[in-house]
Design an enzyme around this catalytic site. Structure first.
Site, PDB file in Angstrom:
ATOM      1  N   GLU A  24      -0.029  -0.254  -3.315  1.00 52.62           N
ATOM      2  CA  GLU A  24       1.086  -0.666  -4.175  1.00 52.62           C
ATOM      3  C   GLU A  24       1.479   0.365  -5.232  1.00 52.62           C
ATOM      4  O   GLU A  24       1.251   0.147  -6.442  1.00 52.62           O
ATOM      5  CB  GLU A  24       0.778  -2.015  -4.838  1.00 52.62           C
ATOM      6  CG  GLU A  24       0.514  -3.123  -3.833  1.00 52.62           C
ATOM      7  CD  GLU A  24       0.442  -4.501  -4.471  1.00 52.62           C
ATOM      8  OE1 GLU A  24       0.393  -4.603  -5.707  1.00 52.62           O
ATOM      9  OE2 GLU A  24       0.447  -5.494  -3.720  1.00 52.62           O
ATOM     10  N   GLU A  45      -1.378  -7.781   2.586  1.00 52.63           N
ATOM     11  CA  GLU A  45      -1.694  -8.834   1.614  1.00 52.63           C
ATOM     12  C   GLU A  45      -0.603  -9.886   1.651  1.00 52.63           C
ATOM     13  O   GLU A  45       0.594  -9.549   1.748  1.00 52.63           O
ATOM     14  CB  GLU A  45      -1.745  -8.303   0.168  1.00 52.63           C
ATOM     15  CG  GLU A  45      -2.981  -7.538  -0.180  1.00 52.63           C
ATOM     16  CD  GLU A  45      -2.965  -7.051  -1.632  1.00 52.63           C
ATOM     17  OE1 GLU A  45      -2.362  -7.721  -2.496  1.00 52.63           O
ATOM     18  OE2 GLU A  45      -3.553  -5.991  -1.879  1.00 52.63           O
TER      19      GLU A  45
END
Ligand code: FCB
Length: 433
Positions: free
Chosen positions: A161, A346
């Site tokens: 991320e 995720e």
């Protein structure tokens, strides 16, 4: 629900959120400092977390018991190099070595993420992600881990991320190092990608063929059909969703964002775009929610403010919007990644779960997983080369700025006793295989 045989079903965690920095000889990270300075609820921190460093065998057994094919974990950089620069430490490497062997012994594919946010404090002291030296040290660290574990990993991701590493942490100030500074943010927006590029090149030099990166994306909806609101949503989409993937796949930044960040970019950034855009073997998408954007009336970049939306929400107030997962998988494939294999790395939701009668009835989370898995499989049916899906997260854990108040686990953790209690959502996955 029918899961294709060759579709990888996995579960994900991250080192700082579960291991406990009290255990083993780990160096300080900028998350320890951020927590100590009040960056988290009640100054909660990762000192103990889920004591996974001690309970890793029990946790691997849980993954096996859940019938998962794969485990996505991260390596804590300060366990390998306390200060981010020294020679790699045997104790840190040994821990992950036995974790990987333990996963394999249980028939679980190990997927390793090299940077899930625990930057060694010594590097943070020298400017962290604002300093390009951090990217160079990161590449050395990638090579050290790959040298030791590489022969047994199913995949390796450089960075988790980049939006959170850069924008959330340097412009919005919500994560370590807690800055609110456009100039710092612009540098981090580039340097984290440069770190990915140098890290990927170092891994490639070692002969790896399973290199990827994990991006998070958030669906940006305009509050109204007004031009100004649509513009605010487009700018949010540019910073969050387009900046990283365009650099990685096209070697260029989106012009509507670059025009605002360019004055603050590190010297020589243009010459580093090729390093950033080198070929990858796969890409991961972390997806949780959508958000609503309205023009904030300031005329100042990034122009927008978020509003509360009408959809059902998680305990963190995040709207539940499974359509967004299918949307991003199809958009990535169509506009950016082509035939590159994709994974959902995720996906999950927070609730304030409580144990009752020895179990946890998290029906809302089961619904969330069912709908998002269906959305992911619909994208696959539509032609997206989606290879697998990882649920976030195996355990309730240290949820960054929210401390331990928000629970994302398939397995409940009692932080006083470290007792693990599988929730109904765990049984949901267990029954998929
Ligand atoms: C993601 C992070 C992960 C976790 C979830 C809820 O942004 O990668 O560590 O905190 O959100």
């Amino acid at each position: 629900m029918k899961i294709p045989q060759d579709f990888v079903l996995g579960v994900a965690t991250a080192a700082y959120q579960i291991e406990g920095t009290r255990f083993g000889d780990v160096g300080p990270s900028h998350w320890d400092s951020f927590a100590a300075q009040g960056g988290t609820i009640g100054r909660q921190n990762g000192d103990v977390a889920c004591a996974h460093y001690e309970k890793w065998l029990e946790d691997l057994d849980l993954i096996a018991h859940g019938n998962f094919d794969a485990y996505r974990f991260s390596v804590a950089w300060p366990r390998i190099q306390r200060d981010g620069r020294e020679a790699p430490r045997a104790e840190g490497l040994d821990f992950y070595d036995q974790l990987v062997d333990g996963a394999l012994a249980r028939g679980i594919e190990p997927h390793c993420t090299l940077y899930h946010w625990d930057l060694p404090q010594a590097l943070a002291d020298k400017g962290g992600w604002e300093n390009q030296d951090t990217a160079k040290y990161f590449a050395d660290y990638c090579a050290h881990v790959s040298d030791r574990l590489g022969d047994r990993l199913a995949s390796v991701a450089t960075v988790n991320e980049p939006w959170c590493v850069a924008w959330l942490s340097h412009f919005l100030g919500h994560h370590a190092p807690g800055k609110r500074d456009l100039s710092a943010a612009a540098k981090a927006m580039h340097n984290i990608l440069y770190a990915h590029g140098l890290g990927a090149a170092a891994l490639r030099d070692l002969g790896r063929k399973d290199i990827g990166i994990v991006l998070n994306m958030e669906y940006a909806a305009p509050a109204t059909d007004r031009e100004a609101d649509r513009h605010a949503a487009a700018i949010f989409d540019g910073i969050y969703n387009r900046w990283f993937i365009e650099a990685l796949t096209k070697g260029a930044y989106p012009s509507d964002i670059l025009e605002h960040l360019e004055p603050h970019m590190p010297v020589g950034w243009q010459d580093q775009m090729q390093t950033i855009a080198q070929p990858l073997d796969w890409m991961g998408l972390n997806y949780y929610t959508r958000s609503i954007h309205a023009d904030d009336g300031t005329g100042i970049f990034p122009f927008g403010q978020t509003q509360i939306g009408p959809l059902p929400k998680t305990s963190m107030g995040w709207e539940v919007y499974p359509e967004g997962l299918q949307y991003f998988l199809e958009r990535m494939h169509r506009d950016y990644t082509g035939n590159l294999p994709l994974y959902v790395t995720e996906n999950g939701m927070a609730l304030h779960d409580k144990v009752a009668d020895g179990g946890v009835d998290d029906a809302q989370r089961v619904g969330y997983f069912r709908d998002h898995l269906a959305a992911a499989l619909a994208a696959r049916d539509a032609g997206v080369p989606l290879k697998g899906y990882f649920a976030w997260s195996l355990l309730d854990n240290f949820e960054w700025a929210f401390g331990y108040s928000e629970r994302f686990g398939l397995v409940h953790v009692d932080y006083d006793t470290q007792t693990r209690t599988p929730k109904e959502s765990f049984r949901f996955f267990q029954n998929l295989r």
